[in-house]
Write an enzyme that holds these catalytic residues in place. Structure first.
Site, PDB file in Angstrom:
ATOM      1  N   ASP A  50       0.765  -1.087   0.119  1.00 53.63           N
ATOM      2  CA  ASP A  50      -0.081   0.067  -0.073  1.00 53.63           C
ATOM      3  C   ASP A  50       1.020   1.253  -0.091  1.00 53.63           C
ATOM      4  O   ASP A  50       1.919   1.029  -0.221  1.00 53.63           O
ATOM      5  CB  ASP A  50      -1.040   0.039   1.136  1.00 53.63           C
ATOM      6  CG  ASP A  50      -0.299   0.240   2.566  1.00 53.63           C
ATOM      7  OD1 ASP A  50       0.798   0.164   2.531  1.00 53.63           O
ATOM      8  OD2 ASP A  50      -1.173   0.305   3.460  1.00 53.63           O
ATOM      9  N   HIS A  51       0.346   2.436   0.147  1.00 51.33           N
ATOM     10  CA  HIS A  51       1.144   3.655   0.255  1.00 51.33           C
ATOM     11  C   HIS A  51       2.099   3.591   1.390  1.00 51.33           C
ATOM     12  O   HIS A  51       3.536   3.892   1.221  1.00 51.33           O
ATOM     13  CB  HIS A  51       0.553   4.885   0.579  1.00 51.33           C
ATOM     14  CG  HIS A  51      -0.457   4.773   1.475  1.00 51.33           C
ATOM     15  ND1 HIS A  51      -1.685   3.999   1.715  1.00 51.33           N
ATOM     16  CD2 HIS A  51      -0.699   5.066   2.745  1.00 51.33           C
ATOM     17  CE1 HIS A  51      -2.237   4.021   2.865  1.00 51.33           C
ATOM     18  NE2 HIS A  51      -1.524   5.045   3.529  1.00 51.33           N
TER      19      HIS A  51
ATOM     20  N   CYS B  96       3.063  -3.239   3.915  1.00 48.74           N
ATOM     21  CA  CYS B  96       2.581  -2.085   4.296  1.00 48.74           C
ATOM     22  C   CYS B  96       3.226  -1.294   5.603  1.00 48.74           C
ATOM     23  O   CYS B  96       4.547  -1.491   5.579  1.00 48.74           O
ATOM     24  CB  CYS B  96       1.085  -2.339   4.763  1.00 48.74           C
ATOM     25  SG  CYS B  96       0.946  -3.644   6.198  1.00 48.74           S
ATOM     26  N   GLY B  97       2.678  -0.426   6.142  1.00 52.53           N
ATOM     27  CA  GLY B  97       3.463   0.175   7.221  1.00 52.53           C
ATOM     28  C   GLY B  97       4.060  -0.472   8.131  1.00 52.53           C
ATOM     29  O   GLY B  97       5.148  -0.450   8.656  1.00 52.53           O
ATOM     30  N   THR B  98       3.252  -1.435   8.714  1.00 55.77           N
ATOM     31  CA  THR B  98       3.703  -2.417   9.740  1.00 55.77           C
ATOM     32  C   THR B  98       3.738  -3.860   9.493  1.00 55.77           C
ATOM     33  O   THR B  98       4.510  -4.648  10.068  1.00 55.77           O
ATOM     34  CB  THR B  98       2.530  -2.484  10.979  1.00 55.77           C
ATOM     35  OG1 THR B  98       1.245  -2.774  10.308  1.00 55.77           O
ATOM     36  CG2 THR B  98       2.400  -1.023  11.462  1.00 55.77           C
ATOM     37  N   GLY B  99       3.174  -4.314   8.223  1.00 52.60           N
ATOM     38  CA  GLY B  99       2.939  -5.493   7.950  1.00 52.60           C
ATOM     39  C   GLY B  99       1.962  -6.177   8.563  1.00 52.60           C
ATOM     40  O   GLY B  99       1.541  -7.427   7.913  1.00 52.60           O
TER      41      GLY B  99
ATOM     42  N   GLY C  43      -1.546  -5.255   8.756  1.00 55.79           N
ATOM     43  CA  GLY C  43      -2.636  -5.495   7.993  1.00 55.79           C
ATOM     44  C   GLY C  43      -2.618  -6.171   6.861  1.00 55.79           C
ATOM     45  O   GLY C  43      -3.540  -7.020   6.595  1.00 55.79           O
ATOM     46  N   MET C  44      -1.330  -6.314   6.149  1.00 56.33           N
ATOM     47  CA  MET C  44      -1.408  -7.175   4.879  1.00 56.33           C
ATOM     48  C   MET C  44      -1.376  -8.585   5.302  1.00 56.33           C
ATOM     49  O   MET C  44      -1.920  -9.473   4.643  1.00 56.33           O
ATOM     50  CB  MET C  44       0.031  -6.895   4.421  1.00 56.33           C
ATOM     51  CG  MET C  44       0.073  -5.696   3.478  1.00 56.33           C
ATOM     52  SD  MET C  44      -0.969  -5.869   1.985  1.00 56.33           S
ATOM     53  CE  MET C  44      -0.267  -4.521   0.930  1.00 56.33           C
TER      54      MET C  44
ATOM     55  N   HIS D  89       9.353 -24.203   8.602  1.00 54.87           N
ATOM     56  CA  HIS D  89       8.534 -24.933   9.393  1.00 54.87           C
ATOM     57  C   HIS D  89       6.924 -24.677   9.157  1.00 54.87           C
ATOM     58  O   HIS D  89       6.000 -25.550   9.321  1.00 54.87           O
ATOM     59  CB  HIS D  89       8.503 -24.606  10.918  1.00 54.87           C
ATOM     60  CG  HIS D  89       9.851 -25.059  11.606  1.00 54.87           C
ATOM     61  ND1 HIS D  89       9.937 -25.223  13.064  1.00 54.87           N
ATOM     62  CD2 HIS D  89      10.795 -26.033  11.009  1.00 54.87           C
ATOM     63  CE1 HIS D  89      11.357 -25.925  13.263  1.00 54.87           C
ATOM     64  NE2 HIS D  89      11.570 -26.272  12.093  1.00 54.87           N
TER      65      HIS D  89
ATOM     66  N   ARG E 278       6.945 -33.728   9.865  1.00 55.97           N
ATOM     67  CA  ARG E 278       5.916 -33.471  10.848  1.00 55.97           C
ATOM     68  C   ARG E 278       5.345 -31.853  10.627  1.00 55.97           C
ATOM     69  O   ARG E 278       4.440 -31.681  11.225  1.00 55.97           O
ATOM     70  CB  ARG E 278       6.716 -33.470  12.200  1.00 55.97           C
ATOM     71  CG  ARG E 278       7.546 -32.381  12.613  1.00 55.97           C
ATOM     72  CD  ARG E 278       8.796 -32.771  13.873  1.00 55.97           C
ATOM     73  NE  ARG E 278       9.518 -31.800  14.235  1.00 55.97           N
ATOM     74  CZ  ARG E 278      10.838 -31.686  13.514  1.00 55.97           C
ATOM     75  NH1 ARG E 278      10.985 -32.469  12.331  1.00 55.97           N
ATOM     76  NH2 ARG E 278      11.616 -30.818  13.590  1.00 55.97           N
ATOM     77  N   HIS E 279       6.155 -31.080  10.124  1.00 57.27           N
ATOM     78  CA  HIS E 279       5.675 -29.643   9.960  1.00 57.27           C
ATOM     79  C   HIS E 279       4.287 -29.909   8.878  1.00 57.27           C
ATOM     80  O   HIS E 279       3.490 -28.863   8.955  1.00 57.27           O
ATOM     81  CB  HIS E 279       6.834 -28.788   9.468  1.00 57.27           C
ATOM     82  CG  HIS E 279       7.892 -28.706  10.171  1.00 57.27           C
ATOM     83  ND1 HIS E 279       7.793 -28.307  11.745  1.00 57.27           N
ATOM     84  CD2 HIS E 279       8.994 -29.222  10.260  1.00 57.27           C
ATOM     85  CE1 HIS E 279       8.890 -28.572  12.296  1.00 57.27           C
ATOM     86  NE2 HIS E 279       9.678 -29.060  11.226  1.00 57.27           N
TER      87      HIS E 279
HETATM   88  C1  RB5 Z   1      -1.513   3.092   6.657  1.00 61.71           C
HETATM   89  O1  RB5 Z   1      -1.534   3.960   7.100  1.00 61.71           O
HETATM   90  C2  RB5 Z   1      -1.195   1.836   7.389  1.00 61.71           C
HETATM   91  O2  RB5 Z   1      -2.325   1.629   8.310  1.00 61.71           O
HETATM   92  C3  RB5 Z   1      -1.133   0.408   6.818  1.00 61.71           C
HETATM   93  O3  RB5 Z   1       0.049   0.610   5.906  1.00 61.71           O
HETATM   94  C4  RB5 Z   1      -0.831  -0.649   7.545  1.00 61.71           C
HETATM   95  O4  RB5 Z   1       0.370  -0.480   8.535  1.00 61.71           O
HETATM   96  C5  RB5 Z   1      -1.731  -1.382   8.079  1.00 61.71           C
HETATM   97  O5  RB5 Z   1      -1.804  -2.575   8.639  1.00 61.71           O
END
Ligand code: RB5
Length: 144
Positions: free
Chosen positions: A10-11, A66-69, A71-72, A99, A133-134
């Site tokens: 995303d952005h 994404c910003g944190t990984g 949400g994705m 694994h 096993r995995h």
């Molecule tokens: C966008 O601002 C942010 O919410 C998105 O990139 C992501 O971090 C969501 O999990």
């Protein structure tokens, strides 16, 4: 050619996506850019779906940023057949493949820098599922 990989963001993950595309291309991968084409505000589930569909259809690895990984990874894991792993270090990336047979790597551009991202991507792309096993454990929650 090392193989094919599909990548989306995303952005919040756009800059790291550009970095990862360059890295993966240098590593010899055919890289499919699922978008977005510019760092304009957009909705990460849209790109998670695009990448998830191609990963399942072609049985290739995917990368979502994404910003944190977070949400994705949440959005990608809603798709049948997807095992998306959000990794913040090389060990997690290696074990996600070995694994958990993860087929999508999720990264957070606002969490890690490009140097660490490169180590994580290299570890994910070069590690292999150990099976045995995995596989039994994966089949308990995601029958193949
Ligand atoms: C966008 O601002 C942010 O919410 C998105 O990139 C992501 O971090 C969501 O999990």
């Amino acid at each position: 050619m090392a193989g094919k990989v599909v990548i989306g963001s995303d952005h919040g993950g756009f800059s790291l996506k550009e970095f990862a595309i360059k890295l993966l291309t240098e590593m010899g991968y055919e890289v499919v850019d699922a978008g977005p084409e510019a760092p304009v505000s957009c909705d990460y589930p849209v790109y998670a779906e695009k990448v998830a569909k191609q990963v399942c259809a072609e049985n290739i690895p995917g990368i979502l940023i994404c910003g944190t990984g977070l949400g994705m990874s949440m959005a990608a894991n809603k798709h049948k057949g997807i095992r998306a792993a959000m990794c913040t270090n090389e060990y997690m990336a290696t074990m996600a493949r070995a694994h958990n047979n993860a087929n999508i790597l999720c990264l957070g551009e606002r969490v890690i820098g490009p140097g660490l991202a490169e180590s994580i991507i290299r570890a994910f792309m070069t590690s292999e599922f150990e099976g045995d096993r995995h596989l039994r454990r994966i089949n308990l929650f995601d029958p193949q």
